[in-house]
Each structure stands twice: as C-alpha cells, then as structure tokens.
Motif scaffolding. Sequence first.
Motif, short mmCIF file in Angstrom:
data_model
loop_
_atom_site.label_atom_id
_atom_site.label_comp_id
_atom_site.label_asym_id
_atom_site.label_seq_id
_atom_site.Cartn_x
_atom_site.Cartn_y
_atom_site.Cartn_z
N ARG A 63 -5.26 -7.94 -6.88
CA ARG A 63 -4.66 -7.86 -5.71
C ARG A 63 -3.18 -7.13 -5.73
O ARG A 63 -2.92 -6.47 -5.05
CB ARG A 63 -4.44 -9.24 -4.78
N LYS A 64 -2.38 -7.78 -6.55
CA LYS A 64 -1.24 -6.88 -6.84
C LYS A 64 -1.59 -5.52 -7.49
O LYS A 64 -0.61 -4.81 -6.96
CB LYS A 64 -0.48 -7.80 -8.01
N VAL A 105 -3.64 -3.43 -6.50
CA VAL A 105 -4.37 -2.74 -5.43
C VAL A 105 -3.09 -2.53 -4.26
O VAL A 105 -2.80 -1.37 -3.90
CB VAL A 105 -5.57 -3.21 -4.70
N ASN A 106 -2.51 -3.50 -4.08
CA ASN A 106 -1.09 -3.34 -3.36
C ASN A 106 -0.19 -2.27 -3.86
O ASN A 106 0.24 -1.41 -2.97
CB ASN A 106 -0.34 -4.88 -3.21
N THR A 107 -0.21 -2.27 -5.26
CA THR A 107 1.05 -1.10 -5.73
C THR A 107 0.18 0.15 -5.55
O THR A 107 0.84 1.18 -5.19
CB THR A 107 1.16 -1.45 -7.33
N ILE A 121 -1.93 1.30 -3.19
CA ILE A 121 -1.71 1.88 -1.68
C ILE A 121 -0.32 2.09 -1.37
O ILE A 121 -0.29 3.15 -0.81
CB ILE A 121 -1.95 0.40 -0.95
N ALA A 171 -0.32 -2.18 3.94
CA ALA A 171 -0.72 -2.61 2.56
C ALA A 171 -1.16 -4.20 2.24
O ALA A 171 -1.83 -4.69 1.49
CB ALA A 171 0.20 -1.97 1.52
N ASP A 172 0.04 -4.82 2.97
CA ASP A 172 -0.20 -6.40 2.64
C ASP A 172 -1.35 -7.05 3.31
O ASP A 172 -1.65 -8.19 2.55
CB ASP A 172 1.29 -6.84 2.84
N ASP A 197 -4.64 -5.27 1.20
CA ASP A 197 -5.01 -5.49 -0.30
C ASP A 197 -6.24 -6.33 -0.67
O ASP A 197 -6.90 -6.15 -1.65
CB ASP A 197 -3.66 -5.61 -1.07
N GLU A 198 -6.04 -7.45 -0.07
CA GLU A 198 -7.12 -8.50 -0.39
C GLU A 198 -8.46 -8.03 -0.11
O GLU A 198 -9.43 -7.96 -0.95
CB GLU A 198 -6.82 -9.77 0.44
N THR A 208 -9.37 -5.25 -2.77
CA THR A 208 -9.82 -5.80 -4.04
C THR A 208 -11.12 -6.65 -4.06
O THR A 208 -11.96 -6.16 -5.15
CB THR A 208 -8.70 -6.97 -4.30
#
Length: 532
Positions: free
Chosen positions: A14-15, A17-19, A21, A44-45, A48-49, A52
């Motif tokens: 998840r981290k 994918v967040n990055t 985005i 994004a927050d 992201d989940e 992922t």
Amino acid sequence: MFTPSKFSLKHATRKEVNTLIKELDTGKSVGYDKIPAKYVKIVADILDEPLTKIINTSIDKNQFCEHAKVAVVPPIYKKKDRTLKENYRPVSVLNVFSKIFEKHLKNSIEPHVNEILSAFISAYRKNYSTSHVILKLIEEWRKQLDQGKFVGTVLMDLSKAFDCVPHDLLIAKLEAYGYDLNALTFFYSYLKRRKQCVKINNWISSFQELISGVPQGSNLGPILFNIFINDLYFWIVNSDLANYADDNTISAFANFIKELITKLEKDSEVAIQWFKDNGMSANPDKFQAMIINKCGRYKDLHSLKIGGFDITSEESVDLLGIEIDNKLNFNSQIGSLCKSAAGQLNTINAYNKYINFEAKKALLESFVQSNFNYCPLVWMLTSPKSMRKIESIQERALRLLFDNYVDTYENLLERANKPNMVTRMHRSLAIEVYKTLNGYNPSYMKDVFMQNSRATTRRPNDIIVQGYKGVTYGKNSLRVIAPTVWNKLPNDLRTAPSLLFFKGLIKTWNDFEHCKCKMCNVMSNISEPEDP
C-alpha cells in the motif's frame, strides 16, 4: 555462459502504491477514460488500498487488467515533412490506473533486467542518455584513429521496431532470461488483446486489436523492447554495437580499408538477418555509412554492399540528433546550432521594444542558449573558428539582454553572472567525471574517464591521462583532456557527498586559466580575427 537468476513478480504494498500515485505527472495527457492524474493524486490516501488489492489480485491470477490495455494514440511529429505519416511516432496514452500498475511492474523487474541486459543498451535505463552513447562511440573512434587504424560505422534504419515485436517470441526470450511460468503467463496476458485508437485533435478512430508490438510510451513497453533486442549482441562479433531504442550503430576498426569494409558488411548482414528472424524490418537502402581515413584523405568515399544494396559512405552522418563528420571536428554541427540560435536572436531583436527584461531573459535562456545544451561534450573539441562562433552567439544574446553594445564581453558575463562557453563546458566535463567515478553513469564511461589505481591518499580521486600518439585524435580527446580539468580541482570539491552538492560547488569554480587543453587554448586566442 551467463545463466540468469530466476525471476517472479512481486506483490505491491500500500505504501508503494501511495507513492506511485503521488508521483504521477499531472502534465501528461489523459487516457480513454478521461480521468486526469491530478484528481487521482488528490484522493491518493483513499485509492491506495483498493488499487493495491487490484494489482496483487491481478498478479495472483496472472492476468493483466483488460481496461488497462486500452490506449489512445496521438501521432507525435518527429522531423521533416509534416504531410508524410512516416514522420510521426505513435505514442500510446494509457489511463492513469494503468500507469500506476505498470510503474509497479517496472520497479519490480528492473533489477533483474539490469542483470541480463548488455551494458551497451542505453535507452530507457536509469543514468543512461544519448550523450553517453555518442561520447563512447566518438572517444573509441578517436582512440583507434590515434593508433593508426581506419574507422568505419554503419547506422541501421528500422521500420516501426516497437510495433513489430512478435509476442510469442518475446515470451520465449523472457523464459530464456529466467522468468518463471507465472510471470510468463502474466506478460502474455499483458501483451495480448490490447486495443488502441488514433486521436487527431478531437477526432478518434475506432478501436483495433494489436497483433504484435509493445506499447511505445508506456512504462513497461520500452523495457520489454530492450529485453527483446538484447540477444543481438550475441551475434555481432567482428564489430562493436551501440544501441539506443531502435537506433543501432555498428563500428569497426582495421589496419586496411578492405579489411574494414569486410567487417562492416559481414556484421551488417548478420544484423539484417537477425532483424528478419525476429520479425523486424530493416531498410538497408536507408542505412548510413561513414569511413574515417587515418591518413587524412577525407574525401575518399567507399562503397559497401549490404542487404543487396550499394551503400556509399558519406562525409557526415546523423546519429541521435548530432551531425558527425568524417574529420570529427563537428564544424557542421556547430554551424547548424549557431545558425538556429542566430535566427532566434534576430526574431527576439525584432520584438525587442515590446518585451520587458524578465521576458527577454527567459526567451534567451529557453530558446537561444538551449541550442547548446544537447550533448555539448560530444562536439566541444572543435576548431577555434567554431568556438568563436559559439562565444559570439552568447555575446550577442547578452548585449541584446542588457541593451549594451559598449562594455566588454567579460563585463557582460560578470553582470549576468554567467561563465563563458568554454568554462561552461569544462564544468559539464567535470560533472560527467564525477558521475562516472560515483556510479551515476553507464559502466562503459569508465573506459573514457579511468580512475588512477595508483592514486595517493592525498589525491584519491585522480583519473589517468590515457596514452596517445598524436594530437588530432589523441591529445585532443576527452580521455586526455578530462584528467587535465578534473585533477586540478580541489579535493573538497571532488569528494562532494552528492551529485547535487557537486553541481552547486562546480558553479563557483572558475580557475581554469592554467589548463592547457584545446578548449582553453582556443579561449586564449579568442580575440584573434577569424579566418577569411
């Protein structure tokens, strides 16, 4: 024989994918779903989940998402006649979620790809650029000429290389390079049933399914292309091969001209056959050839028989946007750059009274001086006359900027807080040496800038002056000039902790007056009148 390690696709976090985005480029065109990247970045927050989960489920099922395989293709103009379709490049514009997924895949496979790729494949790789390809070629040519050999090169032309890659053959090559069954199944899904339409202005064609090729403009397509073309290096044995995307350049060296032509013809035929066997289309009638005569009789042109065509060697060739002549003095290249810059200066001057200082400064930086930003280390070892032309362009630009036709050039440089062009090139050279010694450059650049294995503890970062016999191709080469520039820099500058820090420090270094290289000799005579 090299045996690659086994490779399997990895899950996304998840981290990560967040990055990915938040790293999206909001200036890029939107895909067929018309969802802009800037809106996706805002949430994004939240996204992201689920993203992922989608990515990892897709990897588990060995299936690339169908909606992520739909592309809009706007034709991008390349060069020459705008009315001819072959002068346009088809670049795939994918939807924003496909870009995120592909970026994860790219990050996942890059370490393995770097392990298997030839060091001389230079496109779409971190720390590689067109400048490095040309520098490596030119310096090797100078070295061979200095040793008294003939140098020859053939620049090969391909038709729609990215669009011709056979999917099944690419999968077979991935298997040979160690990709496991799950990864192979996944990439087969990635390649098959892709659809695209052509978009011109606001007009969109119907969608068509692709039967071959990798998407040019995507994150993953160029990497797959590099893997596909990599084994060409196993077949070229008599010559050197330099690759940048679909540009392939063969170089050969020999003591006799007949031997040189035989090498070039033989490996060119091997390359043509490889392209044919691998589903690609070479155009030998459009190949460029050039032979550099060690004896200096530059007008001697020779005929090569390649692919059933007679290819006559030329006095100059165009490689990756640089005109290379068979004297390696780059006078024609610099003449073209100065002509372009002079025309732009004339245009700005025509509207001078309507432009304020800041706008004029921006125009001069963006349009005029930018002419000399592309691969300066390739053509900087030129004649005094050509160097004076470059300095003259910068002087004209500064006089136009300050509306000052009285002060000396040196005063104008000081007022603008700018170096002269030679100092600017010295700084560029020092930056390339720093990058090479600290692992920021392709490994083959270490053949140009060689670290001194016998350096003292007081001077641990010295590079060696490589041996040479003559002046033209020996003393006046980067492998000889670079140590003159680099080794005189103070240790605290050369041992800067980061590239960014080094670039900041080198901007303050102007003590090149004791340098005896060709560029500085030119500067010492810069006030001399030009040749009639």
